[in-house]
Design an enzyme around this catalytic site. Structure first.
Site, short mmCIF file in Angstrom:
data_model
loop_
_atom_site.label_atom_id
_atom_site.label_comp_id
_atom_site.label_asym_id
_atom_site.label_seq_id
_atom_site.Cartn_x
_atom_site.Cartn_y
_atom_site.Cartn_z
N SER A 240 87.21 -57.09 53.06
CA SER A 240 87.07 -56.57 54.42
C SER A 240 87.17 -57.72 55.44
O SER A 240 88.19 -58.39 55.52
CB SER A 240 85.76 -55.80 54.57
OG SER A 240 85.76 -55.02 55.74
N ASP A 306 91.04 -45.55 51.89
CA ASP A 306 90.11 -46.40 52.64
C ASP A 306 89.95 -45.81 54.04
O ASP A 306 90.89 -45.80 54.83
CB ASP A 306 90.65 -47.82 52.71
CG ASP A 306 89.61 -48.82 53.19
OD1 ASP A 306 88.80 -48.47 54.07
OD2 ASP A 306 89.61 -49.96 52.71
N HIS A 339 86.88 -48.08 50.48
CA HIS A 339 86.44 -49.42 50.85
C HIS A 339 85.37 -49.89 49.85
O HIS A 339 84.77 -49.10 49.14
CB HIS A 339 85.85 -49.35 52.26
CG HIS A 339 85.99 -50.60 53.06
ND1 HIS A 339 87.20 -51.05 53.55
CD2 HIS A 339 85.07 -51.51 53.48
CE1 HIS A 339 87.01 -52.15 54.25
NE2 HIS A 339 85.73 -52.46 54.20
#
Length: 392
Positions: A240, A306, A339
């Site tokens: 991320s 995601d 994610h």
């Protein structure tokens, strides 16, 4: 009965959000579908344990009323959890195809099998054969400038590859104890030197965070030989926001807090590669501003589902990098993946760790691994010339 019904309804909601999450229009640091669907997407076995614990007492002792409804909901939950578990198997084919597209037909990651108990207890990453050297300081900040070093207790070697991992958290939260721990422990057990870093989060600008990453890489180059690692074989990875910082540290000029091409490769998990609002005026605000032919090799892994960082944003960065960089760029989209897929020892992330190992092997190979160029075709207006005969 009411408690069992609540369990089945909650699990059905979580499973449906894992399978069919509403996709937002733009990338964002938070949404409810991620919070509810992420964990069960990676750990359907825990959902199954919850289902059994919450319903078995009622199912084995039928009562009049809505007992048949409970049976139907329990069966539905089991089917949904089974579909989530089967879907995770699609990660390995996607990774293999991404590697073959860049390196050729014999480059697919080699499948390995994790110990069975790691899949039964996926939240535990610790291994007895790995030693974690805690809280080494690489800068003046009390808490923000610390890192942990993971080394094998059994396979000590010299000139070992090195992985530096940068955690995510939207540049505001996070810890070196979160993210990719299964990867760190596995590589360390194989003889790597793995490092997970903290960086300053509050009351600092983006430039300060990038400077922390740069300082951590400098500490690594200076100190990793003492742990058996090679300063010439450093890979930087992140998830991320950590993937953003890893890419910037590898590509930004040293004057902007980057490491240039001093790292051997970059590994990005579910990365955000767009601009950061807290960056200083005049400084590059995103990895896309630093793309150049001198960029190191990249492995970018993203999920098709995601909901925090949309896959189209990661794909756009990978396409731009491929168009400019002279080094290989492997971009893999994992079907049905959310994610934060690197938090647990799941079958999906085990396939990703196999890909990381293969990426390092190909990058460190003495044979040059440049990106293959497509064959040229003759233009429609110019017929291909025939080969001339050799003169005698």
């Amino acid at each position: 009965m009411s408690g069992a019904l609540t369990t089945t309804l909650n699990l059905a909601l979580f499973a449906l959000l894992a399978l069919f999450p509403p996709m937002p229009r733009h990338s964002s640091p938070f949404n409810i579908q991620f919070v509810l669907g992420w964990w069960i997407n990676e750990l359907p076995v825990l959902g199954l344990c919850w289902l059994v614990a919450g319903t078995v007492g009622t199912l084995v002792a039928p009562r009049p009323g809505v007992w048949w409804l409970l049976v139907a909901l329990t069966a539905l939950d089991a089917l949904l959890l089974g579909r989530i578990a089967v879907r995770a198997r699609s990660a390995r084919p996607a990774l293999s195809e991404a590697f073959r597209a860049v390196y050729g037909p014999d480059s697919a990651p080699r499948p390995t099998r994790p110990p069975w108990w790691r899949l039964v207890v996926p939240i535990i990453s610790w291994r007895p054969d790995v030693r974690r050297v805690r809280n080494r300081r690489y800068g003046p900040a009390r808490r923000g400038n610390r890192l942990d070093v993971y080394v094998s207790r059994r396979r000590r070697r010299s000139e070992a590859p090195v992985l530096v991992y940068i955690h995510g958290g939207g540049f505001l939260i996070g810890s070196k104890m979160l993210g990719a721990r299964p990867l760190l422990y596995r590589l360390a057990a194989q003889g790597w030197v793995c490092i997970s870093i903290d960086y300053r989060l509050l009351r600092v600008g983006y430039g300060d965070q990038l400077a922390d990453v740069r300082a951590a890489l400098d500490w690594t180059r200076a100190n990793v030989p003492a742990y058996g690692g090679s300063p010439e074989a450093i890979f930087v990875a992140g998830g991320s926001a950590g993937a953003h910082l890893a890419a910037m540290a590898a590509m930004a000029p040293p004057s902007e807090g980057g490491a240039g091409t001093e790292v051997r490769g970059v590994i990005g998990f579910y990365g955000y590669y767009g601009p950061v609002g807290r960056s200083e005026p005049g400084a590059p605000a995103s990895p896309q501003d630093c793309v150049s032919p001198d960029a190191p090799p990249f492995l970018i892994v993203h999920g098709t589902l995601d909901t925090l960082v949309l896959r189209r944003d990661a794909r756009a960065f990978a396409d731009r990098l491929r168009a400019s960089s002279a080094q290989p760029v492997v971009y893999a989209e994992l079907p049905g993946t959310q994610h934060n897929f690197d938090f647990f020892q799941s079958p999906r992330f085990h396939a990703v760790t196999d890909a990381v190992v293969r990426f390092a092997e190909l990058t460190l190979s003495p044979t040059p691994t440049t990106r293959p160029t497509p064959p040229t075709r003759p233009t429609p207006t110019t017929p291909p010339t025939r080969p001339t005969r050799p003169t005698r």
